[in-house]
Design an enzyme around this catalytic site. Structure first.
Site, PDB file in Angstrom:
ATOM      1  CG  HIS A   1     -30.016  -9.744 -26.693  1.00  0.00           C
ATOM      2  ND1 HIS A   1     -31.183 -10.101 -26.524  1.00  0.00           N
ATOM      3  CD2 HIS A   1     -29.185 -10.553 -25.716  1.00  0.00           C
ATOM      4  CE1 HIS A   1     -31.335 -11.270 -25.726  1.00  0.00           C
ATOM      5  NE2 HIS A   1     -30.142 -11.527 -25.186  1.00  0.00           N
TER       6      HIS A   1
ATOM      7  CG  ASN B   1     -32.186 -12.653 -22.359  1.00  0.00           C
ATOM      8  OD1 ASN B   1     -32.649 -12.724 -23.441  1.00  0.00           O
ATOM      9  ND2 ASN B   1     -30.851 -12.896 -22.177  1.00  0.00           N
TER      10      ASN B   1
ATOM     11  CB  CYS C   1     -29.385 -13.700 -27.309  1.00  0.00           C
ATOM     12  SG  CYS C   1     -29.535 -14.863 -25.797  1.00  0.00           S
TER      13      CYS C   1
HETATM   14  N1  COA Z   1     -31.276 -12.868  -5.997  1.00  0.00           N
HETATM   15  C1  COA Z   1     -30.800 -12.615  -5.063  1.00  0.00           C
HETATM   16  N2  COA Z   1     -29.380 -12.701  -5.015  1.00  0.00           N
HETATM   17  C2  COA Z   1     -28.712 -13.225  -6.146  1.00  0.00           C
HETATM   18  C3  COA Z   1     -29.431 -13.727  -7.498  1.00  0.00           C
HETATM   19  C4  COA Z   1     -30.840 -13.608  -7.300  1.00  0.00           C
HETATM   20  N3  COA Z   1     -31.708 -13.706  -8.178  1.00  0.00           N
HETATM   21  N4  COA Z   1     -28.726 -14.166  -8.203  1.00  0.00           N
HETATM   22  C5  COA Z   1     -27.331 -14.060  -7.586  1.00  0.00           C
HETATM   23  N5  COA Z   1     -27.325 -13.492  -6.609  1.00  0.00           N
HETATM   24  C6  COA Z   1     -26.287 -13.345  -5.565  1.00  0.00           C
HETATM   25  C7  COA Z   1     -25.295 -14.170  -5.696  1.00  0.00           C
HETATM   26  O1  COA Z   1     -25.221 -15.467  -5.152  1.00  0.00           O
HETATM   27  C8  COA Z   1     -24.150 -13.238  -5.111  1.00  0.00           C
HETATM   28  O2  COA Z   1     -24.233 -13.613  -3.658  1.00  0.00           O
HETATM   29  P1  COA Z   1     -22.721 -13.658  -2.871  1.00  0.00           P
HETATM   30  O3  COA Z   1     -21.893 -12.406  -3.112  1.00  0.00           O
HETATM   31  O4  COA Z   1     -23.285 -13.765  -1.556  1.00  0.00           O
HETATM   32  O5  COA Z   1     -22.079 -14.744  -3.530  1.00  0.00           O
HETATM   33  C9  COA Z   1     -24.415 -12.001  -5.396  1.00  0.00           C
HETATM   34  O6  COA Z   1     -25.696 -12.007  -5.785  1.00  0.00           O
HETATM   35  C10 COA Z   1     -23.779 -11.371  -6.537  1.00  0.00           C
HETATM   36  O7  COA Z   1     -23.650 -12.010  -7.599  1.00  0.00           O
HETATM   37  P2  COA Z   1     -23.268 -11.721  -9.044  1.00  0.00           P
HETATM   38  O8  COA Z   1     -23.248 -13.014  -9.943  1.00  0.00           O
HETATM   39  O9  COA Z   1     -21.874 -11.197  -8.815  1.00  0.00           O
HETATM   40  O10 COA Z   1     -24.030 -10.554  -9.535  1.00  0.00           O
HETATM   41  P3  COA Z   1     -24.090  -9.694 -10.846  1.00  0.00           P
HETATM   42  O11 COA Z   1     -23.991  -8.490 -10.264  1.00  0.00           O
HETATM   43  O12 COA Z   1     -23.093 -10.234 -11.658  1.00  0.00           O
HETATM   44  O13 COA Z   1     -25.531 -10.084 -11.482  1.00  0.00           O
HETATM   45  C11 COA Z   1     -26.246 -11.301 -13.338  1.00  0.00           C
HETATM   46  C12 COA Z   1     -25.794 -11.235 -11.707  1.00  0.00           C
HETATM   47  C13 COA Z   1     -26.533 -12.691 -13.678  1.00  0.00           C
HETATM   48  C14 COA Z   1     -27.545 -10.589 -13.219  1.00  0.00           C
HETATM   49  C15 COA Z   1     -25.147 -10.714 -14.127  1.00  0.00           C
HETATM   50  O14 COA Z   1     -23.893 -11.171 -14.014  1.00  0.00           O
HETATM   51  C16 COA Z   1     -25.799 -10.789 -15.530  1.00  0.00           C
HETATM   52  O15 COA Z   1     -26.522 -10.211 -16.073  1.00  0.00           O
HETATM   53  N6  COA Z   1     -24.911 -11.324 -16.355  1.00  0.00           N
HETATM   54  C17 COA Z   1     -24.981 -11.591 -17.931  1.00  0.00           C
HETATM   55  C18 COA Z   1     -26.298 -12.309 -17.997  1.00  0.00           C
HETATM   56  C19 COA Z   1     -26.689 -12.411 -19.502  1.00  0.00           C
HETATM   57  O16 COA Z   1     -27.152 -11.312 -19.877  1.00  0.00           O
HETATM   58  N7  COA Z   1     -26.939 -13.572 -20.070  1.00  0.00           N
HETATM   59  C20 COA Z   1     -27.536 -13.626 -21.239  1.00  0.00           C
HETATM   60  C21 COA Z   1     -26.577 -13.165 -22.448  1.00  0.00           C
HETATM   61  S1  COA Z   1     -27.239 -13.024 -23.945  1.00  0.00           S
END
Ligand code: COA
Length: 331
Positions: free
Chosen positions: A258, A288, A118
């Site tokens: 970003h 993204n 990214c």
């Molecule tokens: N829809 C519904 N539920 C979802 C889901 C989706 N698309 N993706 C994950 N979940 C669920 C998980 O399974 C978890 O369920 P559980 O509690 O029953 O296990 C719950 O939501 C919480 O998951 P978690 O991973 O803690 O959520 P989060 O608040 O961290 O959000 C992201 C997940 C991926 C959105 C977040 O971690 C994120 O944005 N991370 C950075 C990603 C990024 O920017 N990457 C590129 C960098 S350049």
């Protein structure tokens, strides 16, 4: 002949291109167990653009580059270098930049890709700026482009809701005026590669039976961990670019982060103490788009009339590797 006393490089043109096909959160509800409400609240994304099977990254890179050159009033023959930040080109080799050169007929340019996830566009900007300020070249096309949906696992709801495809381009030229790249910095930390990666599978080997059936080359991510590192690193990188430009956050008109996740951006903006209305966001439209994210946002902001000549921008990116980059740019 390149003159001496070049002070900076300067962005003289911007352009972008995205695939036509939209994938909304409602569409994703039909693919994995998710909801519009969850995706919107956790990421800020409402829809993204997805390349069709036979769409080529080269084609939308070429369109973005043509728009940037038109904007800069530059002919293909004047371009000395084409640098493309990408990890998802149409071919393993040659590079995406090579195909763009041929399509544009920019036959006086050398062409190369930069693999920095990214942060790819800021990595490309860093190198093009260094070559211009060293007097090695005069005009460069600097692109960030991805077809990340090609390596997305459409059975993994943790990742498949996040990404979209796009290309963004800038023309960078030697300049000795007030406008230009006032600072640009990049960095990386390979110790954390395991948190966000896509393997290069030997899927074609007749000797490795499981490789035919594995989904091992898809993008894998530890979302929570990436989130924490992204906030800390983007903050640190932003402060570094400001320091290198000898500026404070009050000197900045716009933050162009970003577009990874609205919550990451809000956390960074809060720590930087920049008001929300000075933070440009278009993640709701595109998701993204990895290396394309910042040039796409700059082009969008310019076309919306938000980014104006004379304004100063802080751009900051973070991605798998980990990699990061930041720049202060006066338009
Ligand atoms: N829809 C519904 N539920 C979802 C889901 C989706 N698309 N993706 C994950 N979940 C669920 C998980 O399974 C978890 O369920 P559980 O509690 O029953 O296990 C719950 O939501 C919480 O998951 P978690 O991973 O803690 O959520 P989060 O608040 O961290 O959000 C992201 C997940 C991926 C959105 C977040 O971690 C994120 O944005 N991370 C950075 C990603 C990024 O920017 N990457 C590129 C960098 S350049």
């Amino acid at each position: 002949m390149i003159e001496k006393a070049i002070v900076h490089s300067r962005i003289t043109g911007l352009g972008s291109a995205v695939p036509e096909q939209k994938l909304t959160n409602a569409d994703l509800e039909q693919i994995v167990d998710t909801s519009d409400e969850w995706i919107t609240a956790r990421t800020g994304i409402k829809e993204r653009r997805i390349a069709r099977f036979d769409d080529s990254l080269t084609d939308y890179c070429t369109k973005a580059a043509q728009r940037a050159m038109e904007d800069a009033h530059v002919e293909p023959s004047e371009i000395d270098a084409i640098l493309v930040g990408t990890i998802s080109g149409d071919y393993r080799f040659p590079s995406t930049a090579i195909f763009i050169q041929s399509k544009l007929r920019a036959m006086n340019a050398f062409a190369l890709d930069i693999s920095a996830t990214c942060s790819g566009w800021l990595y490309a900007l860093f190198h093009a700026d260094a070559m211009i300020t060293a007097g090695k070249i005069r005009k460069a096309l600097v692109l960030g482009a991805e077809n990340l949906t090609r390596i997305t696992d459409w059975e993994d709801r943790n990742t498949c809701v996040l990404f979209g495809d796009a290309a963004g381009a800038a023309v960078l030229e030697a300049s000795n005026g007030e406008q230009g790249i006032l600072s640009v910095d990049i960095g990386s930390n390979g110790d954390l590669a395991h948190l966000l990666y896509g393997r290069s599978e030997n899927a074609g080997s007749p000797l490795i039976e499981e490789s035919f059936h594995s989904r091992g080359n898809f993008l894998r991510m530890s979302g929570n961990e990436v989130f924490k590192h992204a906030v800390r690193t983007m903050l640190r990188a932003s402060l570094k670019a400001l320091k290198l430009a000898d500026m404070k956050i009050d000197d900045i008109d716009w933050l162009f982060p970003h577009q990874a996740n609205i919550r990451i951006v809000e956390a960074v903006a809060k720590r930087l103490r920049i008001p929300r209305e000075q933070v440009f966001m278009n993640i709701h439209k595109y998701g993204n788009t990895s290396a394309a994210s910042i040039p796409l946002a700059l082009d969008d902001a310019r076309r919306e009339g938000k980014l104006k000549s004379g304004q100063t921008v802080l751009a900051v990116a973070f991605g798998g590797g980990f990699t990061w980059g930041s720049a202060v740019i006066r338009f």
